[in-house]
Design a protein around this motif. Sequence first.
Motif, mmCIF file in Angstrom:
data_model
loop_
_atom_site.group_PDB
_atom_site.id
_atom_site.type_symbol
_atom_site.label_atom_id
_atom_site.label_comp_id
_atom_site.label_asym_id
_atom_site.label_seq_id
_atom_site.Cartn_x
_atom_site.Cartn_y
_atom_site.Cartn_z
ATOM 1 N N ARG A 11 -0.054 -11.969 3.711
ATOM 2 C CA ARG A 11 -0.872 -11.715 2.865
ATOM 3 C C ARG A 11 -0.982 -10.091 1.986
ATOM 4 O O ARG A 11 -0.667 -9.510 2.459
ATOM 5 C CB ARG A 11 -1.850 -12.053 2.739
ATOM 6 N N PRO A 12 -0.764 -10.587 0.561
ATOM 7 C CA PRO A 12 -1.441 -8.931 -0.776
ATOM 8 C C PRO A 12 -1.840 -7.959 0.377
ATOM 9 O O PRO A 12 -1.353 -6.969 0.220
ATOM 10 C CB PRO A 12 -1.491 -10.266 -1.690
ATOM 11 N N ALA A 13 -3.509 -8.659 1.088
ATOM 12 C CA ALA A 13 -4.037 -7.132 1.345
ATOM 13 C C ALA A 13 -3.254 -6.585 2.752
ATOM 14 O O ALA A 13 -3.379 -5.480 3.048
ATOM 15 C CB ALA A 13 -4.991 -7.856 1.704
ATOM 16 N N VAL A 14 -2.970 -7.333 3.751
ATOM 17 C CA VAL A 14 -2.414 -7.460 4.530
ATOM 18 C C VAL A 14 -0.644 -5.764 4.245
ATOM 19 O O VAL A 14 -0.557 -5.109 4.850
ATOM 20 C CB VAL A 14 -1.305 -8.788 5.790
ATOM 21 N N LEU A 15 -0.070 -6.780 3.170
ATOM 22 C CA LEU A 15 1.082 -5.917 2.390
ATOM 23 C C LEU A 15 0.331 -4.587 2.453
ATOM 24 O O LEU A 15 1.553 -3.609 2.766
ATOM 25 C CB LEU A 15 2.131 -7.069 1.841
ATOM 26 N N ALA A 16 -0.599 -4.486 1.426
ATOM 27 C CA ALA A 16 -0.541 -3.265 0.831
ATOM 28 C C ALA A 16 -1.356 -2.300 2.175
ATOM 29 O O ALA A 16 -1.269 -1.412 1.910
ATOM 30 C CB ALA A 16 -2.361 -3.683 -0.020
ATOM 31 N N TRP A 17 -1.716 -2.901 3.261
ATOM 32 C CA TRP A 17 -2.367 -2.041 4.167
ATOM 33 C C TRP A 17 -1.240 -1.278 4.687
ATOM 34 O O TRP A 17 -0.604 0.032 5.228
ATOM 35 C CB TRP A 17 -3.118 -2.833 5.590
ATOM 36 N N ARG A 18 -0.022 -2.910 4.514
ATOM 37 C CA ARG A 18 1.337 -1.679 6.219
ATOM 38 C C ARG A 18 2.099 -1.005 5.506
ATOM 39 O O ARG A 18 2.310 0.059 5.343
ATOM 40 C CB ARG A 18 2.139 -3.068 6.088
ATOM 41 N N ARG A 19 1.849 -1.210 3.876
ATOM 42 C CA ARG A 19 2.300 -0.158 2.969
ATOM 43 C C ARG A 19 1.480 1.378 2.773
ATOM 44 O O ARG A 19 2.187 2.294 2.956
ATOM 45 C CB ARG A 19 2.858 -0.203 1.401
ATOM 46 N N PHE A 20 0.347 1.074 3.396
ATOM 47 C CA PHE A 20 -1.051 2.142 2.897
ATOM 48 C C PHE A 20 -0.665 3.478 4.465
ATOM 49 O O PHE A 20 -0.549 4.397 4.280
ATOM 50 C CB PHE A 20 -2.389 1.817 2.886
ATOM 51 N N SER A 21 -0.224 2.496 5.320
ATOM 52 C CA SER A 21 -0.164 3.158 6.957
ATOM 53 C C SER A 21 0.866 4.157 6.403
ATOM 54 O O SER A 21 1.322 4.967 8.015
ATOM 55 C CB SER A 21 -0.248 2.033 7.667
ATOM 56 N N HIS A 22 1.782 4.021 6.270
ATOM 57 C CA HIS A 22 3.178 4.689 6.002
ATOM 58 C C HIS A 22 3.428 6.222 4.974
ATOM 59 O O HIS A 22 4.130 6.690 5.533
ATOM 60 C CB HIS A 22 4.347 3.834 5.155
ATOM 61 N N ARG A 23 1.978 6.284 4.394
ATOM 62 C CA ARG A 23 1.235 7.320 3.775
ATOM 63 C C ARG A 23 0.897 7.713 5.259
ATOM 64 O O ARG A 23 -0.567 7.845 4.711
ATOM 65 C CB ARG A 23 0.694 7.208 2.812
#
Length: 308
Positions: A11-23
Amino acid sequence: MAAAETPAIERPAVLAWRRFSHRRVALVSLAVLVGIALATVGAELLAPYPQGRTHATDVLADPGRDYLLGTDTLGRDTLSQMLYAGRVTLAVGVSVALLATFGGTLIGMVAGYVGGAVDTALMRLTDTLLALPALMVVMMGARMLGDSIFDVVLVLSLLGWMAVARIIRGKVLSLREQEFVAAARAMGAGPGRVMFRHLLPNLVGEMAVAVSLATAGAILAESVLSFLGFGVSAAHTPTWGNMLGGNEGFMTVAPWLVISPGIAIVVTVLAVNFVGDGLRDAFDVRSDGHERQPRRASPRGASAGTPR
């Protein structure tokens, strides 16, 4: 026979959180913001003294065991004032950001989707307001309306939507040519349904970034206005800005009165900006290049699973 392996769709929200968690910087900044927000919300529990309590025998007391950040000219504990003032400052920043983002998103969607004379009129209005000296206009508006929290939020919101409108308009101009918009029109969807049902969900990333950055801008704007005497009046409630503005003359005598709210403003604004940068990267599909792609079925596995 082995079945071909299909990549999982996130899901877009899960994918966005995965990207955010890498920062990591963004994650640490988010934790700092949550801590500051919880501390201000729970000021009644954390503050050493009730809001506004004075200690006549401890005026301008140095930081120590009884007063961790010292006291002000009225004998009020600075740490307690900081916690209660931070609640108001954060509330002003978030309220202005939400209102400005809402107005900018609405105007940007209408301008970008409708186009033509409507787009021209709305963008010329936006350009005109952007050309005005912002600080002067805000000071004049605050002087005419008043110095309550509502008045400051209203003034900053009315002058904070222009940049959001431009960003949203640019995104809508690219989205309105996509196939899903053409399909919605072919099925008889009107402009309102297309904008709010089909376009708006695709603007969540831009809106989230706009809210975060507008929050930082609003906190700084409120602090500047309060420092200059045009923001929230200290007679109504303390804010970090009017704590700075009311105590700048004591910098050499009691520097903690200026340093404490100053550090709080700087840390909060930096944390919000770092979170905004993380959100921008999280919702940017071009940032996926360095991430591991979903595993695909190998040619050997595919051939093994296909009957001959």
